[in-house]
Design a protein around this motif. Sequence first.
Motif, mmCIF file in Angstrom:
data_model
loop_
_atom_site.group_PDB
_atom_site.id
_atom_site.type_symbol
_atom_site.label_atom_id
_atom_site.label_comp_id
_atom_site.label_asym_id
_atom_site.label_seq_id
_atom_site.Cartn_x
_atom_site.Cartn_y
_atom_site.Cartn_z
ATOM 1 N N ALA A 68 -21.727 82.770 5.868
ATOM 2 C CA ALA A 68 -20.333 82.613 6.294
ATOM 3 C C ALA A 68 -19.787 81.269 5.805
ATOM 4 C CB ALA A 68 -20.239 82.701 7.813
ATOM 5 N N LEU A 69 -20.626 80.253 5.856
ATOM 6 C CA LEU A 69 -20.192 78.934 5.368
ATOM 7 C C LEU A 69 -19.893 79.005 3.868
ATOM 8 C CD1 LEU A 69 -19.868 75.804 5.858
ATOM 9 C CD2 LEU A 69 -22.230 75.602 5.097
ATOM 10 N N LEU A 155 -33.108 76.326 9.386
ATOM 11 C CA LEU A 155 -32.017 75.358 9.252
ATOM 12 C C LEU A 155 -31.090 75.730 8.110
ATOM 13 C CD1 LEU A 155 -31.204 72.637 10.636
ATOM 14 C CD2 LEU A 155 -32.296 71.496 8.704
ATOM 15 N N ASN A 156 -29.832 75.878 8.439
ATOM 16 C CA ASN A 156 -28.804 76.147 7.434
ATOM 17 C C ASN A 156 -28.696 74.917 6.522
ATOM 18 O OD1 ASN A 156 -26.353 76.346 6.102
ATOM 19 N ND2 ASN A 156 -25.268 77.188 7.871
ATOM 20 N N PRO A 157 -28.957 75.072 5.201
ATOM 21 C CA PRO A 157 -28.974 73.899 4.321
ATOM 22 C C PRO A 157 -27.589 73.347 3.991
ATOM 23 C CG PRO A 157 -29.385 75.872 3.054
ATOM 24 C CD PRO A 157 -29.313 76.305 4.493
ATOM 25 N N GLY A 158 -26.519 74.016 4.411
ATOM 26 C CA GLY A 158 -25.192 73.506 4.081
ATOM 27 C C GLY A 158 -24.891 73.652 2.599
ATOM 28 N N ALA A 159 -23.845 72.960 2.146
ATOM 29 C CA ALA A 159 -23.406 73.108 0.757
ATOM 30 C C ALA A 159 -23.444 71.799 -0.003
ATOM 31 C CB ALA A 159 -21.994 73.681 0.729
ATOM 32 N N ASP A 160 -23.805 70.697 0.650
ATOM 33 C CA ASP A 160 -23.702 69.390 -0.018
ATOM 34 C C ASP A 160 -24.621 69.278 -1.224
ATOM 35 O OD1 ASP A 160 -25.630 69.487 2.008
ATOM 36 O OD2 ASP A 160 -25.738 67.322 2.202
ATOM 37 N N GLY A 161 -25.850 69.812 -1.100
ATOM 38 C CA GLY A 161 -26.786 69.746 -2.221
ATOM 39 C C GLY A 161 -26.272 70.527 -3.426
ATOM 40 N N MET B 1 -28.667 63.142 1.732
ATOM 41 C CA MET B 1 -27.983 64.254 2.381
ATOM 42 C C MET B 1 -27.695 63.903 3.831
ATOM 43 S SD MET B 1 -29.133 67.397 0.234
ATOM 44 C CE MET B 1 -29.611 68.627 1.370
ATOM 45 N N GLN B 65 -13.835 83.675 9.118
ATOM 46 C CA GLN B 65 -14.438 84.223 10.334
ATOM 47 C C GLN B 65 -13.469 84.216 11.494
ATOM 48 O OE1 GLN B 65 -18.583 82.867 11.572
ATOM 49 N NE2 GLN B 65 -18.058 81.420 9.980
ATOM 50 N N LEU B 138 -18.141 69.166 4.028
ATOM 51 C CA LEU B 138 -19.111 69.824 3.140
ATOM 52 C C LEU B 138 -19.991 68.800 2.458
ATOM 53 C CD1 LEU B 138 -16.975 72.530 1.334
ATOM 54 C CD2 LEU B 138 -18.701 72.883 3.108
ATOM 55 N N VAL B 142 -22.144 69.139 6.573
ATOM 56 C CA VAL B 142 -21.761 70.006 7.689
ATOM 57 C C VAL B 142 -22.186 71.429 7.327
ATOM 58 C CG1 VAL B 142 -19.819 71.022 8.945
ATOM 59 C CG2 VAL B 142 -19.844 68.575 8.441
ATOM 60 N N ASN B 143 -22.932 72.071 8.216
ATOM 61 C CA ASN B 143 -23.470 73.391 7.874
ATOM 62 C C ASN B 143 -23.020 74.464 8.845
ATOM 63 O OD1 ASN B 143 -24.950 72.558 10.026
ATOM 64 N ND2 ASN B 143 -26.928 72.589 9.014
#
Lengths: 179, 176
Positions: A68-69, A155-161, B1, B65, B138, B142-143
């Motif tokens: 969803a993110l 753990l949701n890794p997010g999008a920063d990487g 990160m 969402q 982002l 933030v996840n």
Amino acid sequence: MPDALSRAGVLPAGVLPAGVLPAGVPAPAFTLPATPDQSLSLGDLRGKPVILAFYPADWSPVCGDQMALYNEVLPEFHRYGAQLVGISTDGVWCHAAFAAERRLHFPLLADFEPKGGVARRYGVYRETEGTSERALFVIDGEGVIRWSYVSPLGLNPGADGILDALDALAAKNSAGAAS
Amino acid sequence: MSTLKPPVGPDDHGQGPADAPVTLVEYGDYECPYCGEAYPVLKAVQAEMGDRLRFVFRNFPLTQQHPHAGRAAEFAEAAAAIGRFWEAHDLLYERQDALDQASLHAYARMIGLDDAHLAAAFEGRYDEKIRRDFSGGLRSGVNGTPTLFVNGERYDGPRDVDSLLTVLRAAAAERI
């Protein structure tokens, strides 16, 4: 034991568990079903960056949040010309229901038969569970892996990487174009 | 990160002293049920910490969402422009079950935000700021929502009052 170590947060950031394809390696080619009657090949996406997001399963809460993110971040990914592809060992009908319910606007590939075949080639298959790791690969336009990352499973890794990797890729391309 | 980028600045909505030893930043979505759960917890934490805490809210609307999250954020930013951000923020979290446009218009009247101003907000007057918050979130790792940062570091622990107070007090002690 590298998997358990990395999941426990013992491995320092940036160290990949053993067997996971690292940056600099050509991304293994694959063709997988994207819908009940269409398939997608990695080769079809040549020329632009590709983000491969392996995740353990449709419907599990963290995955839901992660996909969803990424759905919200699509405009940002598209600014880099990058195509996002989700991959799990779920079947096409499961993916179809999941994508419809979450209103996902990117393809989900079914690594279903042979089960986890693509995940195995990228070094992110989990034998015991029969699912893939929660793993991210950024592949450049020439089909070479430029960044890979395995997140702790829950753990949701997010999008920063991903965004940092796309930045690095864009900087390299513009430097290349200038020279 | 997972370090806050950009750091808290003059564009942010904050409560509490700017020189407080602890700054807690929330990336939130007004329609997100988990943010709704965190709302009374964070209020209790703020009351307990008093002047030792600055609380900052940044927008992270998950609009695919949550169909009302974008409009709710626009409403709150318009309220900020007339100095009523926190009233708007609190109203939205206290009435999370009614965030449709008619409700937002009613809340606007309650806090003295005129219809034309709200309409301009709905047409995108503050969208740049909302997008900037989202994009910074982002980049900061933030996840999902809510995501909290304590003195610039992402906090992934439990979000109950006692756990948060323990972490915030420890962060405050480090600064003294």
